[in-house]
Write an enzyme that holds these catalytic residues in place. Structure first.
Site, PDB file in Angstrom:
ATOM      1  N   HIS A   1       0.947  -1.166  -0.095  1.00 24.45           N
ATOM      2  CA  HIS A   1       0.065  -0.121  -0.051  1.00 24.45           C
ATOM      3  C   HIS A   1       0.858   1.192  -0.002  1.00 24.45           C
ATOM      4  O   HIS A   1       0.632   2.086  -0.869  1.00 24.45           O
ATOM      5  CB  HIS A   1      -1.135  -0.029   1.350  1.00 24.45           C
ATOM      6  CG  HIS A   1      -1.468   1.276   1.594  1.00 24.45           C
ATOM      7  ND1 HIS A   1      -2.618   1.812   0.584  1.00 24.45           N
ATOM      8  CD2 HIS A   1      -1.395   2.391   2.524  1.00 24.45           C
ATOM      9  CE1 HIS A   1      -3.009   2.881   1.106  1.00 24.45           C
ATOM     10  NE2 HIS A   1      -2.383   3.125   2.389  1.00 24.45           N
TER      11      HIS A   1
ATOM     12  N   ASP B   1       6.752  21.461 -26.461  1.00 24.13           N
ATOM     13  CA  ASP B   1       6.668  20.185 -26.004  1.00 24.13           C
ATOM     14  C   ASP B   1       7.862  20.169 -25.118  1.00 24.13           C
ATOM     15  O   ASP B   1       8.576  21.068 -24.723  1.00 24.13           O
ATOM     16  CB  ASP B   1       7.027  19.042 -27.135  1.00 24.13           C
ATOM     17  CG  ASP B   1       6.148  17.782 -26.794  1.00 24.13           C
ATOM     18  OD1 ASP B   1       6.764  17.319 -25.415  1.00 24.13           O
ATOM     19  OD2 ASP B   1       5.886  17.069 -27.497  1.00 24.13           O
TER      20      ASP B   1
ATOM     21  N   TRP C   1       7.223  -0.140   3.869  1.00 25.82           N
ATOM     22  CA  TRP C   1       7.715   0.338   2.678  1.00 25.82           C
ATOM     23  C   TRP C   1       9.163   1.101   2.968  1.00 25.82           C
ATOM     24  O   TRP C   1       9.948   1.610   1.799  1.00 25.82           O
ATOM     25  CB  TRP C   1       6.613   1.768   2.223  1.00 25.82           C
ATOM     26  CG  TRP C   1       6.768   2.777   2.809  1.00 25.82           C
ATOM     27  CD1 TRP C   1       6.308   3.193   3.944  1.00 25.82           C
ATOM     28  CD2 TRP C   1       7.672   4.133   2.514  1.00 25.82           C
ATOM     29  NE1 TRP C   1       6.708   4.661   4.317  1.00 25.82           N
ATOM     30  CE2 TRP C   1       7.505   5.174   3.496  1.00 25.82           C
ATOM     31  CE3 TRP C   1       8.597   4.445   1.351  1.00 25.82           C
ATOM     32  CZ2 TRP C   1       8.176   6.278   3.246  1.00 25.82           C
ATOM     33  CZ3 TRP C   1       9.028   5.421   1.056  1.00 25.82           C
ATOM     34  CH2 TRP C   1       9.041   6.550   2.241  1.00 25.82           C
TER      35      TRP C   1
ATOM     36  N   SER D   1      12.791   5.685 -13.864  1.00 29.10           N
ATOM     37  CA  SER D   1      11.771   6.652 -14.639  1.00 29.10           C
ATOM     38  C   SER D   1      11.429   7.983 -13.853  1.00 29.10           C
ATOM     39  O   SER D   1      11.622   8.920 -14.852  1.00 29.10           O
ATOM     40  CB  SER D   1      10.347   5.903 -14.306  1.00 29.10           C
ATOM     41  OG  SER D   1       9.146   6.717 -14.526  1.00 29.10           O
ATOM     42  N   SER D   2      11.644   8.010 -12.499  1.00 34.92           N
ATOM     43  CA  SER D   2      11.536   9.464 -11.803  1.00 34.92           C
ATOM     44  C   SER D   2      12.789  10.425 -12.395  1.00 34.92           C
ATOM     45  O   SER D   2      12.509  11.626 -12.631  1.00 34.92           O
ATOM     46  CB  SER D   2      11.694   9.383 -10.292  1.00 34.92           C
ATOM     47  OG  SER D   2      10.701   8.477 -10.048  1.00 34.92           O
TER      48      SER D   2
ATOM     49  N   HIS E   1      13.569  11.736   3.604  1.00 33.39           N
ATOM     50  CA  HIS E   1      12.771  13.134   3.815  1.00 33.39           C
ATOM     51  C   HIS E   1      12.879  13.981   2.575  1.00 33.39           C
ATOM     52  O   HIS E   1      11.565  14.486   2.418  1.00 33.39           O
ATOM     53  CB  HIS E   1      13.532  13.811   5.129  1.00 33.39           C
ATOM     54  CG  HIS E   1      12.648  14.982   5.470  1.00 33.39           C
ATOM     55  ND1 HIS E   1      11.406  14.641   6.433  1.00 33.39           N
ATOM     56  CD2 HIS E   1      12.677  16.274   5.189  1.00 33.39           C
ATOM     57  CE1 HIS E   1      10.918  15.832   6.429  1.00 33.39           C
ATOM     58  NE2 HIS E   1      11.670  16.701   5.718  1.00 33.39           N
TER      59      HIS E   1
ATOM     60  N   GLU F   1      12.328  13.001  -0.065  1.00 32.76           N
ATOM     61  CA  GLU F   1      10.987  12.492  -0.874  1.00 32.76           C
ATOM     62  C   GLU F   1       9.755  13.066  -0.412  1.00 32.76           C
ATOM     63  O   GLU F   1       8.669  13.153  -1.321  1.00 32.76           O
ATOM     64  CB  GLU F   1      11.122  10.822  -0.214  1.00 32.76           C
ATOM     65  CG  GLU F   1      10.027  10.101  -1.108  1.00 32.76           C
ATOM     66  CD  GLU F   1       9.727  10.131  -2.489  1.00 32.76           C
ATOM     67  OE1 GLU F   1      10.743  10.329  -3.232  1.00 32.76           O
ATOM     68  OE2 GLU F   1       8.592   9.596  -3.035  1.00 32.76           O
TER      69      GLU F   1
ATOM     70  N   TYR G   1       9.184  15.794   0.440  1.00 33.79           N
ATOM     71  CA  TYR G   1       8.845  17.176  -0.147  1.00 33.79           C
ATOM     72  C   TYR G   1       8.722  17.054  -1.859  1.00 33.79           C
ATOM     73  O   TYR G   1       7.999  17.825  -2.363  1.00 33.79           O
ATOM     74  CB  TYR G   1      10.069  18.251   0.049  1.00 33.79           C
ATOM     75  CG  TYR G   1       9.907  18.525   1.586  1.00 33.79           C
ATOM     76  CD1 TYR G   1       8.826  19.150   2.172  1.00 33.79           C
ATOM     77  CD2 TYR G   1      11.029  18.225   2.406  1.00 33.79           C
ATOM     78  CE1 TYR G   1       8.709  19.215   3.489  1.00 33.79           C
ATOM     79  CE2 TYR G   1      10.813  18.484   3.917  1.00 33.79           C
ATOM     80  CZ  TYR G   1       9.798  19.135   4.229  1.00 33.79           C
ATOM     81  OH  TYR G   1       9.942  19.334   5.681  1.00 33.79           O
TER      82      TYR G   1
ATOM     83  N   SER H   1      -1.263  27.188  -5.286  1.00 35.89           N
ATOM     84  CA  SER H   1      -0.729  28.710  -5.434  1.00 35.89           C
ATOM     85  C   SER H   1      -1.170  29.159  -6.648  1.00 35.89           C
ATOM     86  O   SER H   1      -1.470  30.138  -6.992  1.00 35.89           O
ATOM     87  CB  SER H   1       0.729  28.801  -5.360  1.00 35.89           C
ATOM     88  OG  SER H   1       1.302  28.097  -4.080  1.00 35.89           O
TER      89      SER H   1
ATOM     90  N   HIS I   1      15.270  12.816  11.921  1.00 36.92           N
ATOM     91  CA  HIS I   1      14.308  12.970  12.926  1.00 36.92           C
ATOM     92  C   HIS I   1      13.199  11.835  12.626  1.00 36.92           C
ATOM     93  O   HIS I   1      12.337  11.766  13.652  1.00 36.92           O
ATOM     94  CB  HIS I   1      13.449  14.366  12.623  1.00 36.92           C
ATOM     95  CG  HIS I   1      12.926  14.338  11.374  1.00 36.92           C
ATOM     96  ND1 HIS I   1      12.651  15.511  10.688  1.00 36.92           N
ATOM     97  CD2 HIS I   1      12.551  13.604  10.243  1.00 36.92           C
ATOM     98  CE1 HIS I   1      12.110  15.257   9.329  1.00 36.92           C
ATOM     99  NE2 HIS I   1      12.034  14.032   9.291  1.00 36.92           N
ATOM    100  N   HIS I   2      13.559  11.112  11.915  1.00 36.93           N
ATOM    101  CA  HIS I   2      12.987   9.765  11.818  1.00 36.93           C
ATOM    102  C   HIS I   2      13.470   8.425  12.860  1.00 36.93           C
ATOM    103  O   HIS I   2      13.151   7.613  12.884  1.00 36.93           O
ATOM    104  CB  HIS I   2      13.092   9.194  10.487  1.00 36.93           C
ATOM    105  CG  HIS I   2      12.190   9.967   9.566  1.00 36.93           C
ATOM    106  ND1 HIS I   2      10.910   9.892   9.175  1.00 36.93           N
ATOM    107  CD2 HIS I   2      12.914  11.170   8.800  1.00 36.93           C
ATOM    108  CE1 HIS I   2      10.533  10.984   8.504  1.00 36.93           C
ATOM    109  NE2 HIS I   2      11.607  11.616   7.978  1.00 36.93           N
TER     110      HIS I   2
ATOM    111  N   THR J   1       7.437  27.044   5.455  1.00 37.93           N
ATOM    112  CA  THR J   1       5.939  26.428   5.398  1.00 37.93           C
ATOM    113  C   THR J   1       4.887  27.408   5.866  1.00 37.93           C
ATOM    114  O   THR J   1       3.942  27.570   5.236  1.00 37.93           O
ATOM    115  CB  THR J   1       5.839  25.263   5.843  1.00 37.93           C
ATOM    116  OG1 THR J   1       7.180  24.217   5.623  1.00 37.93           O
ATOM    117  CG2 THR J   1       4.628  24.265   5.506  1.00 37.93           C
TER     118      THR J   1
ATOM    119  N   LYS K   1       4.310  30.099   3.642  1.00 33.51           N
ATOM    120  CA  LYS K   1       3.410  29.693   2.445  1.00 33.51           C
ATOM    121  C   LYS K   1       1.914  29.713   2.835  1.00 33.51           C
ATOM    122  O   LYS K   1       0.901  30.319   2.109  1.00 33.51           O
ATOM    123  CB  LYS K   1       3.879  28.391   2.044  1.00 33.51           C
ATOM    124  CG  LYS K   1       4.891  28.368   1.280  1.00 33.51           C
ATOM    125  CD  LYS K   1       5.289  26.995   0.777  1.00 33.51           C
ATOM    126  CE  LYS K   1       6.358  26.861  -0.485  1.00 33.51           C
ATOM    127  NZ  LYS K   1       5.859  27.461  -1.793  1.00 33.51           N
TER     128      LYS K   1
ATOM    129  N   ARG L   1       1.506   1.375  15.033  1.00 32.60           N
ATOM    130  CA  ARG L   1       1.303   0.896  13.646  1.00 32.60           C
ATOM    131  C   ARG L   1       1.755  -0.303  13.072  1.00 32.60           C
ATOM    132  O   ARG L   1       2.440  -1.115  13.757  1.00 32.60           O
ATOM    133  CB  ARG L   1       1.839   2.153  12.698  1.00 32.60           C
ATOM    134  CG  ARG L   1       3.440   2.227  12.850  1.00 32.60           C
ATOM    135  CD  ARG L   1       3.829   3.270  12.192  1.00 32.60           C
ATOM    136  NE  ARG L   1       4.041   3.306  10.704  1.00 32.60           N
ATOM    137  CZ  ARG L   1       4.892   3.667   9.867  1.00 32.60           C
ATOM    138  NH1 ARG L   1       5.945   4.480  10.412  1.00 32.60           N
ATOM    139  NH2 ARG L   1       4.917   3.699   8.617  1.00 32.60           N
TER     140      ARG L   1
HETATM  141 CU   LIG Z   1      11.316  13.417   7.541  1.00 32.57          CU
END
Ligand SMILES: [Cu+2]
Lengths: 183, 531
Positions: B80, B109, B145, B173-174, B257, B259, B261, B272, B306-307, B332, B335, B454
């Site tokens: 998932h 293009d 994941w 691909s990315s 991390h 990722e 963003y 925006s 921080h993880h 943030t 924004k 979790r």
């Molecule tokens: Cu993080």
């Protein structure tokens, strides 16, 4: 700033530069491995202790402090050994040498080579835990049903930060027979 | 500037007779076609990943094990996560980028159309491998994941090779997609379209593309290490061989991390774009938005640990990562205040894209605040690996990223299809989604604070009531998305003809072309007016 003639060439240059970043970052991921080791070596961040014997340098014994050193053992995945410390914990003064024994028995029906990997918690204390002699510096080949008592001689550095009064030394025992065989 | 440079800007290759049927889509190099492919692919992945979530919520509907085995449950949560992150959210934004960036900067293009075709068409293979592993002997990946070593190495169920191969393809691909976007933006802007005149969505995706090329290779590196540790006897993460499993977390989160963003910056860009259109005011603080986006991207590289507060870091490390993380709240916050200031005293109207955007601002901010709570080292020891974390990242990724994708789709759908969609049905989609999504994720905060971990298929009895409500919210939210599918399909097939600019407050070059957007736009660069 706008380039008013986007040519295939200017695309190619940009793509080349970007590919350089991509390759560089891929290499950087791998460079993190030695960097991490060096960083941990300096800071003692990951609880790794010295992997070679140190000579005992008596800077005097600090009898005003007592530190409790606890011993725990783990068997990594499926190694059929009995592996335990003979005493659970010991009180030492910083600077004082001690010898403690660990017991191991191969309960399998074939010979196995074991390797114990030490780790100290809290990690920050790892740099102050000095091993003068340790069975973890060597491999332990044991025949089927063979048993052995293994010695660890250590002292705790007098410079151990004041707020640490208990250290836990953990040994994880790994089966490295296959690795040895493939060498 | 001058017009004499215009005719040699882009040599439009002679118009081939367009292949029809499946071949049109297989061989297409047209940015609009590829954008459409990306968007449909991500929607299919949303349904697949959502389907897995439905099984998860069905199992968690009541305590005890009813429907699935614990190991299969782990496979569900893992796939998932992987499908939603790499299959739904990221390709959806790439789809928007493909469709909109050339039109927004007045380019005919993408810069590298053939590579564009490749970067899309390898994705279905990656996800076939990932989803196909459910039907193999090993089962699908079951290590989360985040594929922490040693779960994915020593204790792998045998799915690691499929997983690594799939992630490598997604990464390639990315990276190709990101390179294409950067080259397009740097080299193909219409004359007069300076960097600081670019629409904000272009800016945010430009910065996202840089993040992608910086961290996707690191992900490729770490999955390679996992692969060799599992199958080729290396010991990157194996303590017995001198490695360190904690190092896995450091390398993974160095990717992980930034990722997050990658998954939210384009959302900022979409919102925006939409808020000024329906507040009928210029975006408040355009340049501060650009700088805020850039500083969020830069800061994202120095907050990864921080993880990992509970892995036993020295106090200095915990403080450093805590303060750096909290620092991100500043750009943030800039924004959020800019969006609010844009709406302030605007003549607002509440069309569907605006509804989703306002919901985004409010609910993303809730997710941001719970993130701020998680950033506090001392309390993170309580929240770590609980449902509080699950609540946090679903608020930012579902009511954040996904809602912005809905908002953007409703905003540009008339341009894509040439038809207006059924507003009533879309209203239903919005209201059903917003009610059910909060029923789904809000109680998870309390479950987490009360200590529910979790990634578990069973739980203690005191969590039963909340979990029941959460599951009901989950089923409702899942079903609501079928309304979205209905709106989109109806809009493609029929509907009242959309004007070239169906939103009177909308700005941007994309509204200067016909609806539906012709197959080729801006073969001649448009003139950019000076403001
Ligand atoms: Cu993080």
């Amino acid at each position: 700033m706008t380039s008013d003639k986007p040519t295939p060439q200017s695309h190619t240059t940009t793509v080349k530069k970007l590919m350089f970043v991509v390759v560089g970052m891929f290499a950087f991921g791998f460079a993190l491995v030695p960097l991490y080791d060096v960083f941990c070596d300096i800071t003692g961040l990951n609880g790794k202790t010295n992997d070679e014997a140190v000579a005992y340098t008596a800077d005097g014994i600090d009898t005003s402090r007592t530190v409790t050193v606890q011993f725990i053992t783990h068997n990594a995945k499926q190694i059929p050994w009995k592996f335990k410390p003979l005493i659970q914990q010991i009180k030492v003064h910083p600077g004082e040498q001690k010898v403690v024994k660990f017991y191991a028995k191969n309960q399998a029906t074939q010979a196995i080579v074991g390797q114990a990997v030490p780790s100290v918690s809290p990690g920050i204390a790892a740099g102050y835990f000095q091993k003068i002699e340790c069975f973890c510096f060597e491999r332990q080949p044991l025949q089927a049903d063979e048993e052995v008592e293994m010695a660890l001689q250590f002292y705790v550095d007098v410079d151990l930060p004041k707020d640490i009064s208990t250290l836990t030394l953990s040994y994880t025992l790994y089966d490295i027979s296959e690795k040895i065989a493939s060498l | 500037m001058t017009t004499d440079t215009l005719e040699n800007t882009e040599h439009h290759e002679e118009h081939h007779a367009q292949p029809s049927g499946i071949k049109r889509w297989l061989y297409t190099t047209n940015h609009k076609d590829i954008g459409t492919l990306y968007l449909w692919f991500s929607f299919i992945m949303l349904l697949v990943g959502g389907g897995l979530a439905m099984i998860i919520r069905a199992e968690l509907f009541q305590p005890g094990l009813q429907i699935v085995e614990p190991d299969f449950f782990n496979q569900l949560t893992t796939t998932h996560g992987l499908i939603m992150v790499f299959g739904a959210i990221m390709p959806a934004f790439t789809g928007f980028a493909n469709w909109m960036i050339p039109m927004m900067i007045g380019a005919p293009d993408m810069a590298l159309p053939r590579m564009n075709n490749w970067s899309f068409w390898i994705l279905p293979f990656a996800f076939s491998i990932l989803i196909g592993s459910f039907f193999m002997e090993s089962g699908a990946p079951n290590f989360g994941w985040t594929f922490y070593a040693p779960l994915s190495t020593t204790y792998s169920n045998g799915s690691t090779a499929f997983f690594v191969f799939a992630v490598h393809i997604m990464g390639i691909s990315s990276i190709m997609g990101a390179i294409n976007v950067i080259v397009t933006i740097m080299n193909m802007r219409a004359p007069g379209m300076t960097y600081m005149k670019m629409p904000l969505f272009v800016w945010t995706f430009f910065i996202t593309a840089y993040l992608l090329i910086a961290v996707m290779p690191v992900l490729a590196g770490v999955v390679t290490m996992v692969l060799t540790d599992t199958y080729f006897g290396t010991s990157f993460f194996n303590a017995a061989g001198g490695g360190d499993p904690v190092m896995f977390q450091h390398i993974f989160w160095f990717f992980g991390h930034p990722e997050v963003y990658i998954m939210i910056l384009p959302a900022f860009g979409i919102v925006s774009t939409i808020i000024p259109a329906f507040a009928r005011k210029k975006l408040f603080g355009y340049s501060s938005m650009v700088y805020a986006t850039a500083s969020i991207a830069l800061l994202s590289f120095i907050v990864w640990a921080h993880h990992m507060f509970t892995t036993g870091m020295p106090l200095f490390g915990e403080l450093f990562f805590m303060y750096c993380t909290m620092l991100i709240a500043v750009p943030t916050g800039v924004k959020v205040f800019n969006w609010v200031a844009t709406m302030w005293r605007g003549s607002m109207s509440f069309e569907i894209p605006m509804l989703f955007s306002i919901a985004f601002v409010i609910l993303f901010t809730i997710g941001g605040f719970s993130g701020l709570m998680l950033a506090l080292t001392p309390v993170d020891f309580q929240y770590h690996d609980t449902y509080f974390v699950v609540a946090h990242f679903h608020y930012v990724l579902v009511t954040g990223s996904l809602f912005s994708i809905f908002a953007g789709t409703y905003y540009w759908l008339p341009k894509w299809t040439g038809h207006m969609y059924n507003q009533t049905l879309a209203q239903w989609h919005f209201w059903c989604s917003i009610i059910s999504v909060n029923l789904l994720f809000f109680p998870m905060h309390f479950l987490g604070l009360a200590g529910m971990p979790r990634r578990i298929p069973d739980y203690a009895l005191q969590f039963a009531d909340f979990n029941k409500w959460v599951s009901i919210g989950g089923f409702a939210f899942g079903l609501s998305q079928l309304l979205f599918l209905a709106v989109v399909i109806k809009c493609i097939r029929s509907g009242e003809k959309a004007a070239d600019k169906p939103w009177d407050g909308a700005e941007g070059l994309e509204w200067t072309v016909a609806s539906p957007a012709p197959y080729h736009t801006f073969s001649t660069p448009p003139a950019i007016k000076d403001e």
